[in-house]
Design a protein around this motif. Structure first.
Motif, PDB file in Angstrom:
ATOM      1  N   SER A 170       0.690  -1.212   0.003  1.00  0.00           N
ATOM      2  CA  SER A 170      -0.002   0.060  -0.163  1.00  0.00           C
ATOM      3  C   SER A 170       0.983   1.188   0.143  1.00  0.00           C
ATOM      4  O   SER A 170       0.472   2.195   0.369  1.00  0.00           O
ATOM      5  N   ALA A 171       2.145   1.376  -0.540  1.00  0.00           N
ATOM      6  CA  ALA A 171       3.080   2.291  -0.338  1.00  0.00           C
ATOM      7  C   ALA A 171       2.432   3.716  -1.359  1.00  0.00           C
ATOM      8  O   ALA A 171       2.089   3.163  -2.544  1.00  0.00           O
ATOM      9  N   GLY A 172       2.492   4.733  -0.791  1.00  0.00           N
ATOM     10  CA  GLY A 172       1.624   5.943  -1.645  1.00  0.00           C
ATOM     11  C   GLY A 172       2.491   6.178  -2.541  1.00  0.00           C
ATOM     12  O   GLY A 172       3.893   5.884  -3.008  1.00  0.00           O
ATOM     13  N   LYS A 173       2.001   6.815  -3.605  1.00  0.00           N
ATOM     14  CA  LYS A 173       2.752   7.051  -4.868  1.00  0.00           C
ATOM     15  C   LYS A 173       2.131   8.394  -5.222  1.00  0.00           C
ATOM     16  O   LYS A 173       1.315   9.035  -5.076  1.00  0.00           O
ATOM     17  N   ALA A 174       3.051   9.261  -5.981  1.00  0.00           N
ATOM     18  CA  ALA A 174       2.978  10.474  -6.771  1.00  0.00           C
ATOM     19  C   ALA A 174       1.952  10.207  -8.194  1.00  0.00           C
ATOM     20  O   ALA A 174       2.619   9.631  -9.096  1.00  0.00           O
ATOM     21  N   TYR A 175       0.651  10.563  -7.902  1.00  0.00           N
ATOM     22  CA  TYR A 175      -0.080  10.265  -9.004  1.00  0.00           C
ATOM     23  C   TYR A 175       0.383  11.038 -10.632  1.00  0.00           C
ATOM     24  O   TYR A 175       0.532  12.210 -10.457  1.00  0.00           O
ATOM     25  N   GLY A 176       0.506  10.076 -11.721  1.00  0.00           N
ATOM     26  CA  GLY A 176       0.807  10.764 -12.975  1.00  0.00           C
ATOM     27  C   GLY A 176       2.419  10.657 -13.048  1.00  0.00           C
ATOM     28  O   GLY A 176       2.848  10.561 -14.258  1.00  0.00           O
TER      29      GLY A 176
END
Length: 767
Positions: free
Chosen positions: A335-341
């Motif tokens: 569930s590691a967060g990501k920068a969308y795009g």
């Protein structure tokens, strides 16, 4: 000694004492203290929350005292919170029943044994509800916007929601649970019981005389019980069950446990299923309700483990947690967060010293970025030069904003609106750079976009009060809901940006709520601001989130800013250089950095631990990004780097520099009186004070930088502070949720004498 023994013996024989001390109600309290400490910890946690003894600085209690639904406190918001609280109460009762019912065999002979158990297990739920309602009352009274009748109705709504869930639960259990009569056709003993205080047989006479019933001792092990509540106002004596076969009694309780387990599974499935409707605004329940749901889930999971593994339940539970922890290392389940795009499916960027060193000596790129920014500065000069007085040089403005959640967002928007209005629009027009951290940058980005829309004639005015209302809205509810319904396990849903899939986690919830609150005007990419900034239509914005791995800054801008990351060239000094900042757009050029959603950029700069997930970036080795406040909460360090780079141009083309710091707290904070401490406080104080004074330490360091700047800067510098009243007695929560009273404190801070004098000084400087 003999006298004391006689007194104790007399007390123990007294009927009133025995009815209390050997009552089912009191024995359950003792049982919790002795064997059910985990359940008590859950209660302790919630008691601490509602009495504002857990994270008071972050306003957690306000989420419970004044829950919001559809961005307002209402009867429905209290009802939903009460409903969720009822779920927690029933989860506690179910867990307690599963663990403890076998210790009281007489339950199997009663009509509706689970109901009788809950009735006698009322102490903690009733006490909690009573304390909760009192806290709600005083909170709403302090808000000074609700009448006495409204407050009573709010509390009634909370109690009604609580009671409604409990009613639904017991409706299920009354139909599902079977007692000894339903299972075996045996008449239960309760029909023959006598209501106290009648004393008609030898056994009751024995109890009245202060002697234990030997039959009950044998059948109830070490948990001797003489009386129990059969209704809220009726007490009965416990009858002997020694004439029943143990197998029959056990089978009745086992069947009840099975019903409870089915109820738990259905509740867990319903809660997870609820997460699938997170995009439906009606399902974005108050954060307090989500927290109740989350801990309800924890209790249900633990009691389920107990039902399966009994004595091994604790060990198995911790083994499960360990396995669950390592499952998150699997990319598919992570569930590691990501920068969308940003493109995570292509080659990973190098994050190593060789790359840092190479970037530090790329002078061609440096010169190119400097030339591009000089073009921006010339356009800034052109728009700020009065054609009728070309000899008059404009003042260059730099705006520094601090972090602090919604309070900083609202304070920034409110302050900028006010100062821009009293300067006839000159503030934003003459601002070259905005930098800072967290909530302040969110507010500044929102107002900058409103300003851009005004320039495009798509907006009449960006001074409207509705924009303050928008930026002051809650963001925490959908985050808490996401955690409670899905992210505690694994995010179940995904969404697509440019053909790439991302998990709908807390970060997604944050961005979507921010877009909703700001009427979707921030729904842009990072590169969408390249032309407006390059043409000097709007001020440049430089975001500087911190890299968790090593503390470096990640500088984010649609304009090339390598001059803010590279070490200054030195002629007299030879030293081992450090590379303390890297440029997002250059490091992630192959990953299409410019396509990053602007809301993701804002989130990276405002990633408060545990509220929104740290952002993982596609590098080798992998790095994580969080709040900019860790390195430069007020943005002054970045501002001074910019000024030093263009020192000569600024000296030749401006009348000086104005740095406006929009701070969420006073610079000169009150000195701690250091009162007497408990041992725990004394042990935790050294480290706690160090981290608590993190931003104060930054102020000390930046104060030193300002003194150094006096030596090298060729232009006069005015630094003016706009300071939020946020001292201990007027504390405003560091949160993505504010109460009505806190919002008023933010708005009213502008009219403090010091802020009015500061605004007057800014107005004079920008004439």
């Amino acid at each position: 000694m003999r006298l004391s023994q006689r007194i104790i013996r007399t007390i123990r024989k007294h009927p009133t004492f025995r009815r209390f001390f050997f009552s089912f109600f009191f024995r359950l309290i003792l049982l919790d203290l002795k064997k059910n400490q985990l359940l008590l910890l859950f209660w302790l946690f919630f008691f601490a929350i509602i009495t504002n003894n857990v994270a008071p600085r972050y306003g957690v209690a306000y989420l419970f005292w004044g829950p919001e639904y559809f961005d307002k406190t209402s009867y429905l918001s209290y009802f939903i919170t009460g409903f969720a609280c009822g779920g927690f109460i029933m989860a506690y009762n179910i867990a307690s029943y599963i663990k403890n019912a076998f210790r009281f065999p007489f339950l199997a002979t009663l009509r509706n044994p689970f109901w009788k158990y809950c009735l006698n297990n009322f102490f903690l739920p009733v006490l909690f509800t009573l304390v909760y309602c009192i806290e709600i009352f005083y909170f709403l009274k302090g808000e000074e916007v609700y009448s006495g009748t409204q407050i009573i109705l709010f509390i009634t709504s909370f109690i009604g929601g609580n009671a409604f869930f409990i009613f639904l639960a017991f409706t299920y259990f009354f139909g599902a649970n079977k007692n000894i009569t339903k299972l075996y056709g045996i008449q239960h003993a309760e029909t023959k019981n006598e209501i106290i205080p009648r004393k008609s047989n030898a056994r009751e006479k024995t109890i009245a005389e202060g002697e234990r019933n030997p039959y009950l001792i044998k059948e109830s092990r070490d948990w001797y019980v003489e009386t129990y509540l059969t209704s809220p106002f009726k007490i009965r004596l416990v009858r002997s069950v020694r004439h029943y076969k143990k197998e029959i009694l056990k089978s009745v309780l086992k069947q009840n446990h099975k019903s409870a387990f089915i109820f738990q599974i259905l509740s867990i499935i319903s809660l997870v299923g609820l997460g699938l409707f997170s995009k439906v605004s009606a399902f974005t329940i108050p954060a307090s309700a989500s927290i109740f749901l989350l801990f309800t889930m924890f209790i249900m999971l633990f009691s389920s483990f107990y039902a399966w593994f009994r004595g091994w339940s604790t060990a198995v539970f911790f083994i499960f947690l360990i396995l669950f922890n390592y499952l998150h290392k699997i990319n598919f389940l992570s569930s590691a967060g990501k920068a969308y795009g940003l493109n995570y499916n292509t080659v990973k960027a190098n994050y190593d010293y060789d790359n840092f060193k190479q970037n530090d000596i790329e002078f061609d790129a440096l010169n190119k970025d400097i030339d591009a920014t000089l073009t921006i500065l010339n356009k800034w000069k052109e728009k700020n030069t009065d054609p009728s007085h070309p000899e008059k040089k404009p003042k260059m403005v730099f705006i520094n904003v601090s972090g602090g959640g919604v309070r900083s967002s609202l304070w920034t928007v409110h302050t900028l609106q006010y100062i821009d209005s009293i300067t006839n629009g000159n503030l934003l027009k003459q601002t070259q750079l905005i930098t800072g951290s967290s909530g302040g940058m969110v507010g500044a980005a929102y107002l900058r976009e409103l300003y851009l829309l005004k320039l495009k004639n798509k907006l009449k005015s960006y001074y409207d009060v509705k924009y303050k209302n928008n930026i002051g809205k809650d963001i925490l509810n959908p985050i808490a809901f996401t955690v409670a319904t899905s992210e505690w396990f694994f995010p179940l849903k995904s969404f697509s940006v440019d053909g790439q899939l991302y998990k709908e986690d807390r970060g997604y919830a944050f961005e979507q709520k921010l877009l909703d609150n700001t009427e979707n005007i921030l729904n842009k990419r990072l590169n969408d601001y390249q032309l407006p900034e390059a043409n000097s239509y709007v001020p440049m914005m430089v975001f500087s989130p911190s890299i968790v791995n090593d503390g470096r800054k990640m500088l984010i801008s649609p304009i090339g800013i390598s001059y803010l990351t590279q070490n200054a060239r030195t002629e007299k000094t030879d030293y081992n250089k450090l590379y303390d900042a890297i440029e997002y757009s250059k490091v992630f050029k192959k990953q299409h950095a410019g396509n990053t959603l602007f809301t993701s950029v804002l989130r990276m700069s405002a990633t408060f631990p545990y509220i929104s997930p740290v952002v993982n970036l596609p590098t080798e080795p992998r790095i994580e990004i969080m709040d900019a406040g860790l390195r430069d909460n007020y943005g002054l360090e970045t501002t001074l780097r910019f000024i030093k780079t263009f020192n000569d141009w600024i000296a030749n083309n401006t009348s000086g520099i104005l740095i406006i710091q929009i701070r969420d707290k006073h610079k000169n904070i009150p000195i701690d009186e250091n009162p007497s401490q408990t041992l725990a406080q004394a042990l935790s104080r050294p480290m706690g004070s160090f981290y608590g004074n993190l931003f104060q330490v930054q102020d000390f360091n930046q104060n030193q930088q300002i003194q150094y700047a006096d030596a090298w800067c060729k232009s006069p510098i005015d630094i003016i502070d706009m300071q939020l009243r946020n001292e201990l007695k007027d504390r405003i929560s560091l949160s993505w949720h504010l109460t009505n009273k806190e919002k008023r404190k933010v708005i009213e801070s502008l009219y403090l004498k010091e802020n009015q004098l500061a605004a007057k000084r800014i107005k004079e400087l920008l004439k």
